[in-house]
Design an enzyme around this catalytic site. Structure first.
Site, PDB file in Angstrom:
ATOM      1  N   GLU A  91     -17.319  -7.301  -0.095  1.00 34.57           N
ATOM      2  CA  GLU A  91     -16.481  -7.746  -1.199  1.00 34.57           C
ATOM      3  C   GLU A  91     -15.440  -8.747  -0.734  1.00 34.57           C
ATOM      4  O   GLU A  91     -15.023  -8.756   0.420  1.00 34.57           O
ATOM      5  CB  GLU A  91     -15.808  -6.554  -1.869  1.00 34.57           C
ATOM      6  CG  GLU A  91     -14.935  -5.730  -0.952  1.00 34.57           C
ATOM      7  CD  GLU A  91     -14.493  -4.434  -1.609  1.00 34.57           C
ATOM      8  OE1 GLU A  91     -13.381  -4.412  -2.149  1.00 34.57           O
ATOM      9  OE2 GLU A  91     -15.267  -3.459  -1.578  1.00 34.57           O
ATOM     10  N   CYS A 332      -8.913  -2.989  -1.079  1.00 31.53           N
ATOM     11  CA  CYS A 332      -9.974  -3.083  -0.078  1.00 31.53           C
ATOM     12  C   CYS A 332     -10.963  -1.920  -0.141  1.00 31.53           C
ATOM     13  O   CYS A 332     -10.590  -0.760  -0.029  1.00 31.53           O
ATOM     14  CB  CYS A 332      -9.340  -3.147   1.311  1.00 31.53           C
ATOM     15  SG  CYS A 332     -10.545  -3.293   2.620  1.00 31.53           S
TER      16      CYS A 332
END
Length: 342
Positions: A91, A332
């Site tokens: 990501e 995150c």
């Protein structure tokens, strides 16, 4: 086949010469890839047919596929899930500011550091990303948002200094005027504190910003929150930070995620002030990201502000990180884990 994004211009020139091709073709190819964002050799109009075939037979432009794209309600944050050729998913997050667009990139698929407050480490590390794969996140994001990205933060999934060789080559690539030409002072590298690698990075003499995930001024609590602290004490970490500052003359950012009732007391703030006083540094206070796998809760804004005031009273420059993209799981590891565990 090799990912052409792992190559510097000089490396590609040498390869072309070895195939009895003209060296200047390398610059033309780089122009198509990095300036025009054309990732298919067949669409590079000024490249001869024979050279296109040679490139296609030996290289691919390793820009990942977008498997999910989310935009925050305020339209200032984009979250991307990118899939690489081998099926691994990482990501990246793009944040839009008045001064330009910033991207948070991943450096590994997963992470093995085991920090208790981080979702990206829950399943361990699968593999390192290559320099070109890290670079490709910026290119894929630029193509998606239609705007240039001018700032890079290595703070996504993975520990950058655990992938030292690929990360340092990425730094060389991304700052080159033959690729994306992003200034070193516009790049931040965040680490949990691998002491020997901090010193090795200092010896590279980059003009990047180093950010240290600290989260406690006391070894015992830091060991509980961050397993890396079992290997390197705060004293050893601070010595490495001093080495970095003396070698580069660059200010270090210390990141401190505040957990309610854990590390957000006035006592902790005073202890942190003692540890950091006199250093060329800045403290970034972060409301911890809550994940279901642990019981950590965000500290209250009042506590965070009181904590910050203690640091400021001791002459330590301190800011509270602005939360962006909370509505799209921008922290995150959160989005990737929810996606791959389906």
């Amino acid at each position: 086949m090799e990912n052409i994004l792992d190559f510097t211009l000089e490396e590609l020139k040498e390869w072309l010469i070895s195939k009895e091709e003209k060296a200047f073709r390398a610059k033309q190819v780089f122009d198509w890839i990095y300036n025009k964002l054309i990732f298919d050799f067949n669409n590079m109009k000024n490249i001869p047919y024979k050279t296109k075939n040679l490139l296609s037979d030996n290289f691919y432009v390793g820009v990942p596929k977008v498997v999910k794209k989310l935009m925050s309600q305020d339209k200032n944050t984009y979250k991307f899930l990118f899939e690489y050729k081998d099926g691994n998913i990482i990501e990246s997050v793009v944040m839009k500011y008045k001064h330009g667009n910033s991207i948070c990139v991943s450096t590994q698929v997963g992470c093995r550091m085991g920090c208790k407050f981080c979702a990206s480490t829950l399943d361990g590390v699968i593999r390192n990303l290559t320099s070109g794969e890290i670079l490709s996140q910026i290119m894929a994001a630029q193509k998606e948002i239609g705007e240039r990205i001018s700032n890079v933060v290595l703070m996504g999934s993975g520990e950058p200094l655990d992938n030292f060789q690929n990360v340092t080559k990425f730094l060389d690539l991304v700052t080159s005027d033959t690729t994306l030409n992003i200034g070193q002072r516009h790049i931040t590298l965040s680490t949990c504190g691998i002491v020997p690698k901090i010193k090795e990075l200092a010896d590279k003499n980059y003009n990047i910003t180093l950010a240290i995930s600290l989260h406690s001024p006391e070894d015992l609590l830091r060991k509980e929150m961050m397993p890396i602290a079992n290997k390197y004490s705060i004293k050893e970490l601070m010595e490495a930070c001093d080495y970095y500052i003396n070698k580069t003359n660059r200010r270090i950012t210390f990141e401190y995620a505040l957990v309610k009732g854990k590390n957000d007391s006035i006592k902790e703030a005073k202890k942190l002030s003692t540890v950091l006083k006199g250093k060329l540094c800045h403290v970034n206070l972060i409301p911890v990201n809550e994940i279901k796998e642990n019981s950590y809760e965000k500290s209250t804004l009042k506590n965070i502000e009181s904590f910050g005031n203690i640091l400021k009273e001791n002459g330590i420059e301190t800011t509270i990180r602005r939360e962006m993209g909370a509505d799209i799981n921008a922290a995150c590891g959160q989005l990737r884990r929810s996606y791959v565990s389906k």
